[in-house]
Design a protein around this motif. Structure first.
Motif: not given
Length: 321
Positions: A135, A150-152, A176, A179-180
């Protein structure tokens, strides 16, 4: 974007490397002080983040505590647009969190609001979660409670150890994070408040938490061992002393006398490993057992159970406790 990076252990390393590789201007890396290591404690070892920063000519700050007028003045001189925190190891004050114009974001190794706290990776394995993840959240004063950007997610295989999962999540976290930051830079980041009613916690690992309870069923014991592999190691005691166990799986072998064995009783030792009885007597789990592939007796090197037995560290029929 001028990024101020906060991190210390190996888990933080991929994030710092990703920022540098993607062309972000990392104005400084803030990490914990070097630690004394070795038996004499006379040699200092630098944190992984410091080593990477020095390789990449990124300035390094190592305050004992990240606070105080002088420290704040140094941060203002750096003029970061945003701070990124990845397993730094200290709680940041509100004035530190709010200093960059875009605030501070954190890379956390769980699917928040589940497993807030210091040891979410170990807890996910120990508690038998089928999945976990990363997260990216905005940092606030309350512990891991900020809005999520964002979450993965990723499944947790039945045989994955803490060390293996940590490596995967570190790489996921780096991706992540990039990307965030791109979303934030473009003004396209959506921040979602956490549901505090769904929050669970993963406290710092204390020694007592790593002692194996042989009265638990085999799946629980196996998860306990995997959750602390490779460190600090789940431990138990034999007549020869304390020992850490590794490579635990619920046993698939039918062992004579397993159903009447006491919890912790060694049922077999051979070239493939060691089988130990689990479960409380008188319950449906009384015939559970786990297979162990390696052991680390106190003061010795890591061994195969067969070699440990040959050295008289354990014997067939002996109970671990």
């Amino acid at each position: 974007m001028r990024v101020l990076f906060w991190g210390t252990p190996d888990f933080a390393a991929p994030g710092l490397r990703a920022l540098i590789g993607e062309g972000f201007e990392v104005v400084a890396a803030i990490t914990q002080p070097d630690k004394p290591v070795g038996r004499s404690r006379s040699r200092l070892e630098s944190p992984p983040v410091k080593r990477i920063a020095m390789e990449e000519s990124v300035p390094v700050l190592q305050p004992e505590r990240p606070r105080g007028d002088d420290f704040m003045a140094r941060l203002k001189e750096l003029a970061p647009d945003i701070s990124v925190v990845v397993a730094y190891g200290h709680i940041l004050t509100t004035d530190v969190i709010d200093l960059p114009r875009l605030g501070t974001i954190n890379v956390h190794a769980s699917l928040l609001p589940k497993l807030r706290g210091a040891a979410p990776i170990q807890a996910a394995i120990r508690e038998g979660h089928s999945e976990t993840g990363i997260t990216i959240m905005r940092m606030v004063k309350a512990l891991d409670a900020g809005p999520m950007i964002l979450q993965a997610s990723t499944p947790i295989p039945d045989d994955e150890t803490y060390g293996e999962l940590q490596l995967r999540l570190a790489e996921m976290g780096a991706l992540a994070l990039i990307e965030a930051l791109a979303l934030i830079d473009l003004g396209g980041a959506t921040e979602t408040a956490q549901d505090g009613a769904q929050a669970t916690y993963a406290p710092k690992i204390e020694r007592a938490m790593t002692r194996i309870d042989w009265r638990a069923d085999a799946r629980t014991v196996a998860r306990m061992v995997r959750a602390h592999d490779p460190k600090p190691g789940a431990f138990t005691n034999a007549r020869s002393g304390e020992v850490k166990l590794f490579g635990a799986r619920p046993s698939s072998r039918l062992t004579a006398g397993a159903s009447s064995a006491e919890p912790g009783e060694v049922l077999s030792i051979d070239a493939t490993g060691m089988t130990i009885a689990c479960g409380a007597p008188g319950t449906d789990s009384a015939d559970d057992a786990v297979d162990i592939t390696s052991v680390h007796p106190a003061g010795k090197r890591r061994l195969a159970p067969f070699d440990w037995a040959r050295g008289r560290g354990i014997a067939l029929g002996e109970r671990l406790f």
